[in-house]
Design a protein around this motif. Structure first.
Motif, PDB file in Angstrom:
ATOM      1  N   SER A 844       1.025  -1.276   0.067  1.00  0.00           N
ATOM      2  CA  SER A 844      -0.023  -0.082   0.029  1.00  0.00           C
ATOM      3  C   SER A 844       1.122   1.342   0.023  1.00  0.00           C
ATOM      4  CB  SER A 844      -0.801  -0.122   1.244  1.00  0.00           C
ATOM      5  OG  SER A 844      -1.976  -0.911   1.075  1.00  0.00           O
ATOM      6  N   LYS A 845       0.617   2.419  -0.847  1.00  0.00           N
ATOM      7  CA  LYS A 845       1.161   3.719  -1.041  1.00  0.00           C
ATOM      8  C   LYS A 845      -0.116   4.432  -0.914  1.00  0.00           C
ATOM      9  CE  LYS A 845       4.262   6.178  -4.084  1.00  0.00           C
ATOM     10  NZ  LYS A 845       5.200   6.300  -5.184  1.00  0.00           N
ATOM     11  N   TYR A 846       0.259   5.315   0.104  1.00  0.00           N
ATOM     12  CA  TYR A 846      -0.881   6.451   0.487  1.00  0.00           C
ATOM     13  C   TYR A 846      -0.268   7.928   0.303  1.00  0.00           C
ATOM     14  CZ  TYR A 846       0.905   5.933   5.249  1.00  0.00           C
ATOM     15  OH  TYR A 846       1.680   5.934   6.120  1.00  0.00           O
ATOM     16  N   LYS A 847      -1.349   8.706   0.162  1.00  0.00           N
ATOM     17  CA  LYS A 847      -1.422  10.142   0.431  1.00  0.00           C
ATOM     18  C   LYS A 847      -2.505  10.688   0.989  1.00  0.00           C
ATOM     19  CE  LYS A 847      -0.439  14.530  -2.168  1.00  0.00           C
ATOM     20  NZ  LYS A 847      -0.332  15.177  -3.438  1.00  0.00           N
ATOM     21  N   VAL A 848      -2.408  11.265   2.106  1.00  0.00           N
ATOM     22  CA  VAL A 848      -3.488  11.785   2.933  1.00  0.00           C
ATOM     23  C   VAL A 848      -3.589  13.235   3.109  1.00  0.00           C
ATOM     24  CG1 VAL A 848      -4.419   9.566   3.587  1.00  0.00           C
ATOM     25  CG2 VAL A 848      -2.784  10.796   4.883  1.00  0.00           C
ATOM     26  N   GLY A 849      -4.343  13.881   3.285  1.00  0.00           N
ATOM     27  CA  GLY A 849      -4.567  15.424   3.609  1.00  0.00           C
ATOM     28  C   GLY A 849      -5.652  15.405   4.792  1.00  0.00           C
ATOM     29  N   PHE A 850      -5.406  16.192   5.826  1.00  0.00           N
ATOM     30  CA  PHE A 850      -6.214  16.302   6.964  1.00  0.00           C
ATOM     31  C   PHE A 850      -6.189  17.562   7.755  1.00  0.00           C
ATOM     32  CE2 PHE A 850      -2.173  14.156   7.610  1.00  0.00           C
ATOM     33  CZ  PHE A 850      -1.535  14.987   8.589  1.00  0.00           C
ATOM     34  N   ASP A 851      -6.886  17.862   8.727  1.00  0.00           N
ATOM     35  CA  ASP A 851      -6.684  19.183   9.353  1.00  0.00           C
ATOM     36  C   ASP A 851      -6.115  19.166  10.640  1.00  0.00           C
ATOM     37  OD1 ASP A 851      -8.491  17.972  11.258  1.00  0.00           O
ATOM     38  OD2 ASP A 851     -10.412  19.176  10.457  1.00  0.00           O
ATOM     39  N   ASP A 852      -6.091  19.916  11.139  1.00  0.00           N
ATOM     40  CA  ASP A 852      -5.186  20.257  12.675  1.00  0.00           C
ATOM     41  C   ASP A 852      -5.559  19.075  13.579  1.00  0.00           C
ATOM     42  OD1 ASP A 852      -3.775  22.131  11.404  1.00  0.00           O
ATOM     43  OD2 ASP A 852      -5.136  23.756  12.338  1.00  0.00           O
ATOM     44  N   PHE A 853      -6.917  18.524  13.226  1.00  0.00           N
ATOM     45  CA  PHE A 853      -7.180  17.691  14.377  1.00  0.00           C
ATOM     46  C   PHE A 853      -6.989  16.219  14.081  1.00  0.00           C
ATOM     47  CE2 PHE A 853      -9.558  21.497  15.457  1.00  0.00           C
ATOM     48  CZ  PHE A 853      -9.363  21.642  16.903  1.00  0.00           C
ATOM     49  N   GLY A 854      -6.493  16.079  12.687  1.00  0.00           N
ATOM     50  CA  GLY A 854      -6.485  14.704  12.017  1.00  0.00           C
ATOM     51  C   GLY A 854      -7.619  14.387  11.117  1.00  0.00           C
ATOM     52  N   LYS A 855      -8.552  15.077  11.301  1.00  0.00           N
ATOM     53  CA  LYS A 855      -9.806  14.768  10.107  1.00  0.00           C
ATOM     54  C   LYS A 855      -9.412  14.689   9.004  1.00  0.00           C
ATOM     55  CE  LYS A 855     -14.933  15.697   9.927  1.00  0.00           C
ATOM     56  NZ  LYS A 855     -15.782  16.513  10.333  1.00  0.00           N
ATOM     57  N   GLU A 857      -9.490  14.681   4.968  1.00  0.00           N
ATOM     58  CA  GLU A 857      -9.973  15.695   4.041  1.00  0.00           C
ATOM     59  C   GLU A 857      -9.927  15.056   2.412  1.00  0.00           C
ATOM     60  OE1 GLU A 857     -11.493  18.572   4.224  1.00  0.00           O
ATOM     61  OE2 GLU A 857     -10.899  19.190   6.263  1.00  0.00           O
ATOM     62  N   SER A 858      -8.696  14.319   2.486  1.00  0.00           N
ATOM     63  CA  SER A 858      -8.482  13.537   1.156  1.00  0.00           C
ATOM     64  C   SER A 858      -7.450  12.471   1.366  1.00  0.00           C
ATOM     65  CB  SER A 858      -7.733  14.673   0.027  1.00  0.00           C
ATOM     66  OG  SER A 858      -7.971  14.023  -1.256  1.00  0.00           O
ATOM     67  N   VAL A 859      -7.721  11.307   0.578  1.00  0.00           N
ATOM     68  CA  VAL A 859      -7.434  10.016   0.580  1.00  0.00           C
ATOM     69  C   VAL A 859      -6.967   9.553  -0.703  1.00  0.00           C
ATOM     70  CG1 VAL A 859      -7.066   7.663   1.762  1.00  0.00           C
ATOM     71  CG2 VAL A 859      -8.481   9.572   2.849  1.00  0.00           C
ATOM     72  N   ASP A 860      -5.801   9.149  -0.947  1.00  0.00           N
ATOM     73  CA  ASP A 860      -5.193   8.622  -2.315  1.00  0.00           C
ATOM     74  C   ASP A 860      -4.404   7.500  -2.094  1.00  0.00           C
ATOM     75  OD1 ASP A 860      -4.179   8.051  -4.557  1.00  0.00           O
ATOM     76  OD2 ASP A 860      -3.713   9.985  -5.166  1.00  0.00           O
ATOM     77  N   ILE A 861      -4.853   6.121  -2.353  1.00  0.00           N
ATOM     78  CA  ILE A 861      -4.038   4.896  -1.972  1.00  0.00           C
ATOM     79  C   ILE A 861      -4.016   4.084  -3.262  1.00  0.00           C
ATOM     80  CG2 ILE A 861      -4.098   2.878  -0.499  1.00  0.00           C
ATOM     81  CD1 ILE A 861      -6.028   4.138   1.157  1.00  0.00           C
ATOM     82  N   ASP A 862      -2.833   3.731  -3.574  1.00  0.00           N
ATOM     83  CA  ASP A 862      -2.580   2.618  -4.532  1.00  0.00           C
ATOM     84  C   ASP A 862      -2.478   1.170  -3.702  1.00  0.00           C
ATOM     85  OD1 ASP A 862      -2.197   4.501  -6.293  1.00  0.00           O
ATOM     86  OD2 ASP A 862      -0.222   4.154  -6.706  1.00  0.00           O
ATOM     87  N   ILE A 863      -3.011   0.177  -3.853  1.00  0.00           N
ATOM     88  CA  ILE A 863      -3.300  -1.168  -3.084  1.00  0.00           C
ATOM     89  C   ILE A 863      -3.163  -2.068  -3.984  1.00  0.00           C
ATOM     90  CG2 ILE A 863      -5.799  -0.961  -3.187  1.00  0.00           C
ATOM     91  CD1 ILE A 863      -5.670  -1.998  -0.128  1.00  0.00           C
ATOM     92  N   VAL A 864      -2.075  -2.985  -3.829  1.00  0.00           N
ATOM     93  CA  VAL A 864      -1.453  -3.467  -4.840  1.00  0.00           C
ATOM     94  C   VAL A 864      -1.515  -4.944  -4.452  1.00  0.00           C
ATOM     95  CG1 VAL A 864       0.433  -4.233  -6.480  1.00  0.00           C
ATOM     96  CG2 VAL A 864      -0.014  -1.794  -5.834  1.00  0.00           C
ATOM     97  N   SER A 865      -2.177  -5.949  -4.982  1.00  0.00           N
ATOM     98  CA  SER A 865      -1.930  -7.503  -4.484  1.00  0.00           C
ATOM     99  C   SER A 865      -1.163  -8.194  -5.280  1.00  0.00           C
ATOM    100  CB  SER A 865      -3.170  -7.978  -4.150  1.00  0.00           C
ATOM    101  OG  SER A 865      -3.805  -8.248  -5.470  1.00  0.00           O
ATOM    102  N   PRO A 890     -14.340  13.236   2.635  1.00  0.00           N
ATOM    103  CA  PRO A 890     -15.406  13.447   1.652  1.00  0.00           C
ATOM    104  C   PRO A 890     -14.772  13.139   0.435  1.00  0.00           C
ATOM    105  CG  PRO A 890     -14.017  15.351   2.474  1.00  0.00           C
ATOM    106  CD  PRO A 890     -13.766  14.183   3.454  1.00  0.00           C
ATOM    107  N   ASN A 891     -13.170  12.802   0.199  1.00  0.00           N
ATOM    108  CA  ASN A 891     -12.523  12.518  -1.253  1.00  0.00           C
ATOM    109  C   ASN A 891     -11.921  11.446  -1.012  1.00  0.00           C
ATOM    110  OD1 ASN A 891     -13.318  15.285  -2.210  1.00  0.00           O
ATOM    111  ND2 ASN A 891     -12.218  15.957  -0.612  1.00  0.00           N
ATOM    112  N   TRP A 892     -11.956  10.383  -1.764  1.00  0.00           N
ATOM    113  CA  TRP A 892     -11.247   9.162  -1.883  1.00  0.00           C
ATOM    114  C   TRP A 892     -10.764   8.939  -3.410  1.00  0.00           C
ATOM    115  CZ3 TRP A 892     -10.509   6.428   2.549  1.00  0.00           C
ATOM    116  CH2 TRP A 892     -11.398   6.401   3.664  1.00  0.00           C
ATOM    117  N   LEU A 893      -9.564   8.444  -3.635  1.00  0.00           N
ATOM    118  CA  LEU A 893      -9.099   7.794  -5.023  1.00  0.00           C
ATOM    119  C   LEU A 893      -8.516   6.445  -4.481  1.00  0.00           C
ATOM    120  CD1 LEU A 893      -8.692   7.754  -7.807  1.00  0.00           C
ATOM    121  CD2 LEU A 893      -6.426   9.250  -7.491  1.00  0.00           C
TER     122      LEU A 893
END
Length: 1308
Positions: A844-855, A857-865, A890-893
Motif C-alpha cells: 500500500s502506498k498512500y497520500k492523505v490530507g487532513f486538518d489540525d485535528f487529524g480529520k 480531507e482527502s485520501v489517495d491510495i494505491d493498493i497492490v496485491s 469527503p474525497n477518496w481515490l
C-alpha cells in the motif's frame, strides 16, 4: 505381510511363537495384539501403521515432522529404570518407526471412548466447552492431554497449558481447548469446574462392567510383554537390530562394513528436522540397552544414559538442583523445557540430539550448548575394544563416531560462586527453533563487584556452522568486574568483531543475530548482578514469562427463540473428539487402490525440455506416471474459478517452483514418493524468478484490479482528491508491505477418484463440489453427469479449499482415467505449502490530507496485491472496497492493482483483501496521529463516519455502532483510561521492557453476492426425524449446527432429531462454494425457507385434523398422517439472488495490550478485550468460537507467519512446521475477553443474526497498533521520534530491530 494375531495357548505353539518373535515386531494397539513382520517397509511410521493397517483413522497426519500434534497417541512402554514397570506418555506417531515399537502398548483416541461405550471425561470436556470446530486436530488434543494425565497422575492448570505446546489448531484460537482441559485440573477455576459438571451430566453412560458412570476406556492391559531378546530382522534388504546390552551394540557396530549407513534409534525425532539423512542400511533399536538408560547421582556427579529422554532429564535436573553444586541444573531444566514440544521431549533422547549436532554443525542444538556451559562430559564407547572415553562437548564434535556410540553424559557439581544463564530466542513462544540460543558461565566474587574469577564461557548457537565460543569476549571479561560501567558496551563491541553470522535465505538477518548475541550477554550479566543494577535496567535480566491464562465470554442468550440463540456445542463435536468423524483421507482403502504423488518443479521460471520417468517407472510398485501429455481433455483445473488457465500439470513452461509437472502413481504412497524424486526434468531458458510485488512492478507485471461497484478494472473515486489536498492544512505520504499467509488448515488437500460403471466417484477436500465436478469433466473431456462428488466435511479451509483443491482432484482423475483403478492423492504439508498459494501479499502506498485535528480531507491510495502466477483470484479490489473501515472522508481515490509473480497462484483467504484494506487505513490513522502529536484514538474518533455518511463502495452508514455502542462499552469494560496510565508509568520505570495499549474499530459491510445454494429438507414418516442436505460445507464454522438450530426452531422438532447429511452434486447440484462468511447466511436462508414451507404444510394438515376433532396428535403421528394424505414431506429450495436480504454492517472493536522485551523483540499479548456485533446470535458458542479463532488467525498474519523464498530458484523455504509458524496455544492473549454486543439485532440476515466468520480477523491489527506504541516508547530512549513504517508480519526480529537496541546503552 502384517496381520492381527491373537495369542494362542498350548505348549505346542511355544517354539513357533519364539521363532515369530525373533522375526517380527509385536505390539499392542488398543489392547489388541499386532504382529509386524518383515514384508512391511523398514521405514514405516507408526501413524501409517495405525491408519492403514489397524484402520484407526482417528490418528491424523499432516506435517510428518513432529510439529503439529495431529498424530498424537499414547504409548505405554517398559520402564528401563524399574524392572517390570512401565511408563506412559504421549508421542507423535508420525516420527515413531513401527519397527521400534516392539513390546509397546499404543492407545489411540478410539480407545478412550465412543458412541457405543461412552466417552472419556477428556473427550466430553473438549466437546462441551466448544473446544472443537473443524475437528481435525481434536483427537490429537485429546491424546496429548490424556498422555499428560497418565504420565503425571494429575493435572494442574499450568501443566495443561504447557502440555499443548506441540498441538496446532487453526480454528478455535485455543482458548476453549485450554479451558476444557483446565476444567479437569486439580486447581482449575471454580467456574470451569461448575460447567464441567453440567457437561458430564449430559454424557451419562453406564459402564457395562462396573455399573457406574463411564469414564471412557478402561486402563490398558499393559505392554505386549515381549521379553527383551537379542534379535535381528532383515526388512527388504535393511537390517534392524535389537540389542539388549552395550556389548551387543558394540558387536553390531563392529560387524558393519565400510559404507553401510547406520541409524541408532532412540526416539527418531530428529527426522522431523533433517528429513533427508537416509536411506539407512542398518537400524539399531537401543531402547532395551540398560546402560543407555542410566540415571545416577553419586559423589558430586549426575550421570544420564544416552537414551534418557529430554523429559526425563528435566525431571532429574529439577530434583538434583536442590543439592549443593547442582543449582545450575534448574537453568538447564527450564531451557530444555522449551526444546521442541512435550511429545518430542517424552521420547527424544540426549544422545540423539547431540548426534544430530554432530552430523549437522549448523543445527542450533540447545542440548549441546547448555551441556557445554555446564562443563558436561560425554562417555563415548568404542566398539572395537569396548573402551569408554570421556570427552568434552567440543571434542565430541571433532570425534569420528564411526563404530562409536554415545553411552552417557556426566555432569559435575560446580562451585557455589558459579553462575549459568541460558537463553533461547524464537519466532514463536514454543515449539520453534532458535534465531539464536546462548549459554553463559561466570565464576564471580559477589563481594568484589562481581569480579570474574576465571575465564567465563560465552557460547552461542545459530551464528554459523563453526561458531560456538566468543573467545575474544571471554578473554576480555576474565578478571573484570561485571558492575564496571562501560564494560558491557566494550564487550559488545568485541562481540561485533568475532560474531560473524552467515546469511542464508531461511534464517533471520545477520544484523539481528549479532544484536541478539550482544543483548543476551547483557541480559545474562544483569541477571547475575541482580539488585546491583539500577531499577530501570533490572528489566533486562529475564525474558518475559507467560502466566497461566484467563478469559471471559459475555453474550445474550435470547431464550425466547431457543434453540436459536441457545449456546450449545456443535452437533458433530463429540464425534470429532472421539475420532469418529471421518475426513477425506480417512476413507477406507478400496480394492486395487493406487496412490499418487506430484512431481514438482525445482525452479521458478523455465521451459520444460524433457521429463525422464524411466528410473521412476523401474521402481517396484510404480504403476504409471502421468503428465500433461496424458490429459484427455483440457489441461486446466479452473472451470468456473477464473478466466485464466491454471494447468493441472505444467505443459511447456514452469511458472513457479513447486508447480506440478506430473503425478507418479504407485501401489503405496511411500513408493510413489520415492519414485517422484527419481524423475529427472530438464529445463531451458531458466530465469531469475520474480518473487515480490516491487520486482513485479519494476518488470511491468501489473494491471488494474476490479472496482467492485462498477465491475470494471478502474479506480474507486469519491469527490475530488486533488481539491481536497489543496484545501488540507497537512499532507503526508507513506507506504508499507503486508506479507503472505498460508491457510494452514490441519487437514491437507486430498482426493480419491474411483472409476465406476457410469463415470467416477470423487471424495475430496473441497468446499465447492460443483466445481470439482466441472473441473474433472473439463480435464477428462467427459460430461459432468459422469462425475459424482460428495463431501461430508473438511478439516478447515479459510478459503484454501475453494479452488486449490481441484489441482489435486483433477490430477487424481487423470491417474484414475489412465490406470482404470481408484487413485488417491493426499498431500503432505511440504507439498501442500509449495503446490498451492495462500493469502496474497499486499503493498500500500498512500497520500492523505487532513486538518489540525487529524480529520481526513482527502485520501489517495494505491493498493497492490500479488496474485502469484495467475490473477484469477486477486483481492486488491476487495481491499479498495473496504479501506474506509469505520471512517469518513469527503474525497477518496482508491486504485487497486494486481501483479503476477513466479509463486503459486494465490487465492482467497478469510477476509481476503478486506484485512489488508483495513490495515491500510489503520496505519494511516497512526501516521496522522504521529505527525500531529495527538493520541491515536482521538484521531480515530474524529474520523468516525456519522450516520448517513457516504462510503466509497457501500451504502451510506445507517448507524455507527462502534462510535455509539461499542467504544463506550469497550472503554469501560477494558478500563482503558486506567490501563493507559499504568502503561505510561510502566514505560517510565523500565528501560528494557515496554508496554503498549491500543483501541481499533472495525466495520465489515456484508453484502449478498451472486452465490446460490440448493437445500433439501426431509421429514421421515417412520418417526418424524429430520435430515438436511444443503449445498454448503461444514468446515468448522458451525454451519450444520446453526442449520439444525434454525430447523428445530421453525419445525418445533428437538435438535437431537435432526441430522445434516453430506453434500453431493446429486442432492445439491450447482451450488456455489462455501468460501465467504455470507455463504452461511445464504444456506441458512434456504434452510429457513424449506422448513417454513414444510411447517406450513404440516400446520395445514393439523388444522384440518383439528377441524375434524383430531388435531391433538404428536409430531410423529402428524407426520405419518401427512404421508398417508399425500402431503410432501420433502422440500427443496434453490436460493434466489432476487430474494436475498439487504447488505448489512458488522461492527467490532478491540483493545489490545502488549509487553515487549526490547533486547530480544519477544513480546507477550497481555490482554485483549474484543466486542463484536453479532445481531441476535443464532448460536453464541459458535459465534464466540468464530470470533476467537478469526482473531488468532489474524495474529498469525500480523506477527509470526513469515514466508521466505530462495531468491535464485524461487523455492518456498517456509514449507513446514520447522520454518512456518502459525500461533500456538501459548501465543494467544494471556487474558482474552470476548463480548457479543448486547441488545443488538439485525433487520436483515437470518432471524435477526449477523455473520461472524471473517470480520473478527481484522481486529487482530490492534495488536500491531499496541506493539507500535511499545516500540515507540523504546525508540524514545534514543531520541528517535520520527515516523517509522511497520511491515507485516511484525516478527520478533522486526520488533527488536525497530526498537533500535544500541550497546552504548548497556549500562549497569
Amino acid at each position: 505381510m502384517y496381520s492381527l494375531r491373537h495369542r494362542r495357548g498350548g505348549n505346542e505353539m511355544k517354539d513357533k511363537e519364539v521363532r515369530e518373535e525373533a522375526e517380527s515386531v509385536q505390539l499392542m494397539i488398543n489392547d489388541s495384539p499386532y504382529t509386524v513382520d518383515a514384508t512391511l517397509s523398514p521405514t514405516t511410521k507408526l501413524v501409517d501403521f495405525l491408519r492403514a493397517t489397524a484402520g484407526l483413522t482417528g490418528t491424523k497426519a499432516l506435517c510428518r515432522e513432529g510439529g503439529c500434534g495431529a498424530c498424537t497417541v499414547v504409548a505405554t512402554v517398559p520402564d528401563p529404570e524399574s524392572e517390570g514397570g512401565t511408563k506412559t506418555f504421549s508421542i507423535q506417531a508420525c516420527q515413531q518407526l513401527v519397527y521400534a515399537c516392539n513390546g509397546w502398548s499404543i492407545e489411540t483416541v478410539e480407545h478412550l471412548g465412543d458412541r457405543y461405550n461412552g466417552y472419556h471425561p477428556i473427550q466430553q470436556s473438549l466437546a462441551g466447552f466448544y473446544g472443537t470446530q473443524c475437528g481435525y486436530c481434536s483427537p490429537g488434543m485429546v491424546m496429548t492431554m490424556y498422555g499428560q494425565q497418565k504420565s503425571s497422575g494429575a493435572l494442574t492448570a499450568s501443566q495443561v497449558e504447557k502440555a499443548l505446546d506441540g498441538n496446532l489448531c487453526r480454528c478455535t484460537g485455543y482458548r476453549p481447548v485450554i479451558e476444557a482441559f483446565k476444567a479437569l485440573a486439580d486447581d482449575g477455576a471454580k467456574a470451569l469446574k461448575n460447567k464441567l459438571v453440567d457437561i458430564e451430566d449430559a454424557f451419562k453412560t453406564t459402564c457395562p462392567k462396573t455399573g457406574k458412570r463411564c469414564t471412557g476406556s478402561c486402563s490398558p492391559k499393559g505392554t505386549a510383554t515381549v521379553p527383551a531378546r537379542e534379535r535381528e530382522i532383515t526388512v527388504q534388504g535393511v537390517r534392524w537390530f535389537y540389542p539388549t546390552s552395550l556389548l551387543s551394540v558394540y558387536s553390531i557396530l563392529d560387524q558393519l562394513t565400510e559404507g553401510e549407513k547406520v541409524r541408532v534409534v532412540g526416539g527418531n525425532t530428529g527426522q522431523g528436522v533433517y528429513k533427508n539423512d537416509g536411506p539407512f542400511d542398518v537400524y539399531i533399536d537401543t531402547r532395551n540397552v540398560p546402560e543407555f538408560h542410566t540415571v545416577e547421582e553419586i559423589s558430586g556427579e549426575v550421570t544420564l544414559g544416552a537414551n534418557v529422554s529430554l523429559g526425563r532429564a528435566i525431571e532429574v535436573f529439577e530434583q538434583a538442583a536442590g543439592n549443593p553444586g547442582f543449582q545450575h541444573l534448574q537453568e538447564l531444566a527450564k531451557h530444555w523445557g522449551v526444546v521442541a514440544n512435550v511429545a518430542v521431549r517424552n521420547i527424544g533422547s540426549i544422545a540423539g540430539n547431540l548426534m544430530m549436532k554432530h552430523a549437522h554443525p549448523d543445527f542450533p542444538s540447545d542440548i549441546f550448548l547448555t551441556l557445554l556451559a555446564a562443563d558436561a562430559q560425554l562417555a563415548i564407547g568404542n566398539s572395537q575394544d569396548a573402551s569408554v572415553a570421556y570427552v568434552s562437548l567440543e571434542d565430541f564434535l571433532l570425534t569420528d563416531m564411526q563404530k562409536k556410540v554415545v553411552v552417557a553424559v556426566k555432569l559435575l557439581s560446580l562451585a557455589a560462586d558459579t553462575r549459568i544463564r541460558t537463553f533461547k530466542i524464537t519466532p514463536r513462544a514454543v515449539n520453534a527453533h532458535a534465531y539464536v540460543n546462548a549459554a553463559f558461565r561466570f565464576q564471580v566474587d559477589e563481594n568484589d563487584g562481581f569480579l570474574v574469577k576465571s575465564k567465563p564461557l560465552v557460547l552461542y548457537g545459530g551464528i554459523n556452522p563453526n561458531f560456538i565460543h566468543a573467545a575474544n569476549t571471554e578473554e576480555f571479561l576474565n578478571g573484570r568486574r561485571l558492575t564496571e560501567q562501560g564494560l558491557l558496551t566494550e564487550a559488545a563491541g568485541i562481540l561485533a568483531t568475532e560474531v560473524l553470522p552467515d546469511s542464508l535465505p531461511q534464517d533471520s538477518s545477520p544484523a539481528y543475530r549479532l544484536s541478539l548475541t550482544q543483548s543476551l550477554l547483557y541480559k545474562a550479566v544483569i541477571s547475575i548482578v541482580g539488585s546491583e543494577a539500577s531499577l530501570q535496567n533490572q528489566s533486562a535480566a529475564t525474558v518475559i514469562e507467560r502466566p497461566v491464562s484467563s478469559s471471559k465470554q459475555t453474550f445474550d442468550e435470547n431464550p425466547e427463540m431457543w434453540p436459536v440463540g441457545k449456546p450449545i456445542p456443535k452437533v458433530e463435536s463429540i464425534m470429532q473428539v472421539a475420532g469418529e468423524a471421518t475426513f477425506t483421507n480417512d476413507e477406507p482403502t478400496q480394492p486395487h487402490e493406487l496412490h499418487g504423488v506430484f512431481i514438482q518443479s525445482s525452479v521458478g521460471s523455465a521451459d520444460i525440455v524433457s521429463i525422464d520417468t524411466s528410473e521412476a517407472l523401474n521402481l517396484p510398485g510404480v504403476v504409471a506416471v502421468v503428465t500433461a501429455a496424458d490429459i484427455p481433455g483440457v489441461n486446466d483445473f479452473a472451470a468456473e474459478a477464473g478466466t485464466e488457465v491454471e494447468e493441472v500439470f505444467a505443459s511447456g513452461k514452469v511458472l513457479y517452483a513447486g508447480q506440478g509437472i506430473g503425478l507418479v502413481i504407485a501401489e503405496s504412497h511411500e513408493v510413489a514418493s520415492q519414485a517422484s524424486a527419481k524423475v529427472k526434468v530438464e529445463y531451458a531458458n531458466t530465469q531469475t524468478p520474480i518473487l515480490t510485488i516491487k520486482d513485479a512492478l519494476d518488470n511491468g507485471n501489473v494491471q488494474p484490479d476490479y472496482n467492485l461497484v462498477t465491475g470494471k478494472r478502474e479506480a474507486v473515486r469519491v469527490g475530488d482528491v486533488e481539491a481536497g489536498f489543496k484545501a488540507a492544512p497537512h499532507v503526508i505520504e507513506g507506504e508499507f508491505d503486508m506479507g503472505f499467509q498460508f491457510h494452514f488448515p490441519l487437514e491437507p488437500l486430498a482426493a480419491r477418484v474411483t472409476p465406476i460403471e457410469d463415470g467416477y466417484d470423487v471424495v475430496v477436500t473441497s468446499i465447492w463440489p460443483a466445481e470439482v465436478q466441472s473441473s474433472i469433466a473439463q480435464v477428462l473431456g467427459i460430461d459432468a453427469n459422469s462425475i459424482n462428488t460428495a463431501v461430508r466435511r473438511v478439516g478447515g479451509s479459510f478459503g484454501g479449499k475453494i479452488s486449490r483443491a481441484h489441482v489435486v482432484s483433477t490430477a487424481a482423475a487423470v491417474g484414475a482415467w489412465k490406470t482404470h483403478r481408484p487413485v488417491r492423492v493426499a498431500l503432505d504439508l511440504r507439498a501442500f505449502i509449495t503446490l498451492v498459494g495462500g493469502r496474497d501479499p499486499f503493498y500500500s502506498k498512500y497520500k492523505v490530507g487532513f486538518d489540525d485535528f487529524g480529520k481526513l480531507e482527502s485520501v489517495d491510495i494505491d493498493i497492490v496485491s500479488d496474485s502469484g502466477c495467475s490473477a484469477n483470484e486477486a483481492s486488491a479490489g476487495l481491499g479498495a472496497a473496504f479501506v474506509s473501515n469505520a471512517y469518513y472522508s469527503p474525497n477518496w481515490l482508491l486504485k487497486p492493482f494486481v501483479v503476477t509473480t513466479n509463486t503459486p497462484s494465490n487465492t482467497f483467504m478469510r477476509s481476503p483483501g478486506i484485512f489488508q484494506g483495513i490495515v491500510t487505513i489503520e496505519s494511516i490513522m497512526d501516521h496522522i496521529a504521529h505527525y500531529l502529536g495527538r493520541d491515536p484514538l482521538q484521531v480515530r474518533e474524529v474520523n468516525l463516519a456519522p450516520a448517513g455518511a457516504e462510503r466509497p463502495s457501500a451504502d451510506p452508514i445507517v448507524k455507527n455502532v462502534f462510535q455509539e455502542d461499542i467504544l463506550p462499552l469497550l472503554k469501560e469494560s477494558a478500563e482503558y483510561e486506567l490501563r493507559l496510565a499504568e502503561v505510561d508509568a510502566f514505560n517510565q520505570a523500565n528501560r528494557w521492557r515496554k508496554k503498549g495499549i491500543a483501541i481499533m474499530p472495525m466495520c465489515f459491510n456484508l453484502g449478498y453476492p451472486d452465490f446460490r445454494f440448493g437445500v433439501l429438507v426431509n421429514i421421515y414418516s417412520h418417526d418424524g426425524s429430520v435430515s438436511i442436505a444443503h449445498g454448503g460445507i461444514e468446515m468448522g464454522q458451525g454451519l450444520n449446527t446453526k442449520a439444525v438450530q434454525v430447523a428445530s426452531y421453525i419445525l418445533g422438532v428437538p435438535v437431537a432429531k435432526i441430522k445434516v447429511k453430506a453434500t453431493s452434486t446429486t442432492t445439491n447440484a450447482n451450488s456455489s462454494h462455501q468460501g465467504a462468511t455470507v455463504c452461511s447466511d445464504i444456506v441458512l436462508l434456504g434452510v429457513k425457507r424449506a422448513c417454513e414451507n414444510l411447517r406450513a404444510r404440516l400446520d395445514s394438515a393439523r388444522g384440518k385434523l383439528s377441524e375434524a376433532g383430531g388435531g391433538d396428535v404428536s409430531w410423529a403421528e402428524l407426520v405419518r398422517i401427512c404421508k398417508s394424505s399425500d402431503v410432501d414431506l420433502s422440500e427443496r429450495i434453490w436460493t434466489k439472488t432476487t430474494e436475498y436480504p439487504d447488505a448489512y454492517d458488522i461492527w467490532g472493536g478491540a483493545c489490545a495490550e502488549v509487553e515487549v522485551d526490547v533486547l530480544t523483540g519477544q513480546y507477550l499479548i497481555r490482554r485483549v478485550d474484543l466486542i463484536e456485533d453479532c445481531g441476535k446470535s443464532l448460536s453464541p458458542y459458535i459465534d464466540i468460537g468464530q470470533i476467537e479463532g478469526g482473531f488468532v488467525m489474524g495474529l498469525g498474519f500480523c506477527t509470526s507467519e513469515k514466508v521466505k523464498f530462495n531468491a535464485e530458484t524461487g523455492e518456498k523455504l517456509s514449507n513446514g512446521t520447522w520454518e512456518y509458524k502459525p500461533p500456538s496455544a501459548l501465543d494467544i492473549p494471556v487474558d482474552l475477553r470476548v463480548t457479543i454486543l448486547p441488545n443488538s439485532s439485525n433487520t436483515s440476515g437470518v432471524l435477526r443474526a449477523k455473520a461472524t466468520g471473517e470480520p473478527p480477523l481484522n481486529l487482530a491489527f490492534a495488536v500491531v497498533m499496541a506493539l507500535r506504541k511499545a516500540i515507540s516508547a523504546a525508540r524514545a530512549h534514543r531520541s528517535r521520534v520520527e515516523w517509522f513504517k511497520i511491515d507485516t508480519p511484525l516478527t520478533v526480529e522486526q520488533i527488536q530491530q525497530l526498537c533500535l537496541v544500541d550497546p552504548q546503552d548497556f549500562s549497569v
